[in-house]
Design an enzyme around this catalytic site. Sequence first.
Site, PDB file in Angstrom:
ATOM      1  N   LYS A 184       0.874  -1.169   0.000  1.00 49.09           N
ATOM      2  CA  LYS A 184       0.000   0.000   0.000  1.00 49.09           C
ATOM      3  C   LYS A 184       0.919   1.229   0.000  1.00 49.09           C
ATOM      4  O   LYS A 184       1.493   1.594   1.017  1.00 49.09           O
ATOM      5  CB  LYS A 184      -0.890  -0.011   1.257  1.00 49.09           C
ATOM      6  CG  LYS A 184      -1.561   1.322   1.594  1.00 49.09           C
ATOM      7  CD  LYS A 184      -2.452   1.841   0.486  1.00 49.09           C
ATOM      8  CE  LYS A 184      -3.030   3.207   0.853  1.00 49.09           C
ATOM      9  NZ  LYS A 184      -2.020   4.303   0.888  1.00 49.09           N
ATOM     10  N   GLY A 240       7.063   5.741   7.779  1.00 49.74           N
ATOM     11  CA  GLY A 240       6.217   6.911   7.993  1.00 49.74           C
ATOM     12  C   GLY A 240       6.478   7.521   9.351  1.00 49.74           C
ATOM     13  O   GLY A 240       7.547   7.344   9.950  1.00 49.74           O
ATOM     14  N   SER A 241       5.497   8.238   9.848  1.00 49.59           N
ATOM     15  CA  SER A 241       5.656   8.943  11.123  1.00 49.59           C
ATOM     16  C   SER A 241       5.625   7.974  12.297  1.00 49.59           C
ATOM     17  O   SER A 241       5.085   6.866  12.211  1.00 49.59           O
ATOM     18  CB  SER A 241       4.535   9.974  11.286  1.00 49.59           C
ATOM     19  OG  SER A 241       3.295   9.321  11.512  1.00 49.59           O
ATOM     20  N   GLY A 245       3.273   4.761  12.985  1.00 51.57           N
ATOM     21  CA  GLY A 245       3.948   3.513  13.283  1.00 51.57           C
ATOM     22  C   GLY A 245       3.356   2.808  14.497  1.00 51.57           C
ATOM     23  O   GLY A 245       3.231   1.577  14.522  1.00 51.57           O
ATOM     24  N   GLU A 262      10.283   1.846   9.961  1.00 52.65           N
ATOM     25  CA  GLU A 262      11.263   2.893   9.668  1.00 52.65           C
ATOM     26  C   GLU A 262      10.532   4.212   9.835  1.00 52.65           C
ATOM     27  O   GLU A 262       9.693   4.578   9.007  1.00 52.65           O
ATOM     28  CB  GLU A 262      11.816   2.720   8.250  1.00 52.65           C
ATOM     29  CG  GLU A 262      13.161   3.403   8.031  1.00 52.65           C
ATOM     30  CD  GLU A 262      13.040   4.839   7.619  1.00 52.65           C
ATOM     31  OE1 GLU A 262      13.338   5.719   8.463  1.00 52.65           O
ATOM     32  OE2 GLU A 262      12.636   5.095   6.483  1.00 52.65           O
ATOM     33  N   GLU A 397      10.064  16.566  14.193  1.00 55.90           N
ATOM     34  CA  GLU A 397      10.377  16.399  12.780  1.00 55.90           C
ATOM     35  C   GLU A 397       9.469  17.313  11.964  1.00 55.90           C
ATOM     36  O   GLU A 397       8.244  17.186  12.002  1.00 55.90           O
ATOM     37  CB  GLU A 397      10.182  14.947  12.353  1.00 55.90           C
ATOM     38  CG  GLU A 397      10.594  14.694  10.917  1.00 55.90           C
ATOM     39  CD  GLU A 397      10.481  13.234  10.521  1.00 55.90           C
ATOM     40  OE1 GLU A 397      11.407  12.734   9.850  1.00 55.90           O
ATOM     41  OE2 GLU A 397       9.471  12.591  10.880  1.00 55.90           O
TER      42      GLU A 397
END
Length: 496
Positions: A184, A240-241, A245, A262, A397
């Site tokens: 996805k 992703g964030s 996650g 990750e 971030e």
Amino acid sequence: MTQEMSRQQLAAPESWANFIDGRWAEAADGRTFERRDPFDQTLAGTYADSSEVDVERATVAARAAFDSGPWPRMSASERAAVLGRAAKLLRERATSIASMMTREVGQPGQLGAVAEAADHLEYFAGLAVSRRDEAVTGQHADAIGLVAKEPVGVVGALTSWNVPLSPAYKSCPGVAVGCSVVVKPGHQASGGTLELARALHDAGLPDGVFNVVTGAADNGAVAGRALAGSPRVDMVTFTGSSATGRAVMRAASDNLSKVSLELGGKSPHVVFADVPSIDRAAAAAAKGFVRLAGQSCQAGSRLLLHEDIKAEFLERLLEHVAQTRIGDPFDSKTTCGPLVSAEQLERVSAHAESGKRTSRLLVGGERPDEDDLASGFFFQPTVFDEVPADAQIAQEEIFGPVLAVLSFRDVDEAIALSNRTAYGLAAGCWSADLSTAMRFARGVRAGIVWINGFRDDSVLKQMPMGGYKQSGIGRERGPEGMEAFLETKSVMIKSV
């Protein structure tokens, strides 16, 4: 490879379906969504807006391909041959694929991303062939043990938009060892993954081994949760964030699926007083936070400068930042394109306003005022000095071209400041003293450390990538990236 097309040479935007069980398939309910070019808001492509029904179709196909299909039962060399042919097809189609991805994400340099994806396919193909199981002997002459590594099974891959071809290293190592996959991709850039699916299929990959389901922002989250929580999925890998996650982990926990994450980063870029070259380090620092308009989890968004060289370094840094060319990503002179969306522009702008309240703005801090950039989601490269270590722009971030500059007095303080965030993905330092550099490298809590060359990826494709703390779980790329897709089985054999 030939160069990317100019904007005038672009073909009409494609209309994409899902790729399930070796076939192109519209969403079950017929819904679609559009992706608009972040430079000028023209149509970049139309995609299937998938639901749980489409995810179920894809996981059923992947499960059947793994449980009873030929792929896991082929030899490693046979699988490697398919991946090698797919890499060749990516290179042959590189110009059109790169141009399509540039249109989706708004950033130049996508031709190199296609080449890197092809390199990854070939690397993992070779690694699968060279991999060996282990034999164990003990005190008994009539017994031997075999430590066998087997494919984990069905993999659900949730990938990010900023590296559109990341499945080449995020899921294809699993394909190389015999897994089947459902991907996805990020809704902002689904085309690259679909082109990868097409190349793998054309290269002879059996049906059901590599499946792709796409979805818009809201519906995509539904599809992502359905994939992460599917009982047919043995492993979930996500980029992703950190917040998302955690949601992926919760969804996967119902089935105790294996998880690789990750996640985000707030990477420190540390320059010691004995930096070998201030100009080279300043150029790397500028590129480190401007590359991809700062939309990278490895971006060197915190610059830590030794107080003895700070003034001189900042002068050189600002000269390099001033050389950044913001504009149309199809213009060969452009080095920084727009942010990916209006929402991301709003987020970056809010962080910049926060920085103005806590720190000293040196350059940037707002949208460019050029008329020809008005329709794009552009934000100026922005540098803040005298940033408190606990300020929002030093801790969160941002995913935009915003740099927070801090100062330090000695190695211990540099390490302490570097570790003073929830993240631990990447870090870098510059020093002519190997002892200083290694002391920093061993002291910083980060999964990747560059010494005298921030964001130098010349050997990173063969090395593991991942983070400490809230930057993730597990490693991608390198031999460790392949190990993530393998289960370990102990077989004990005794003579009769």
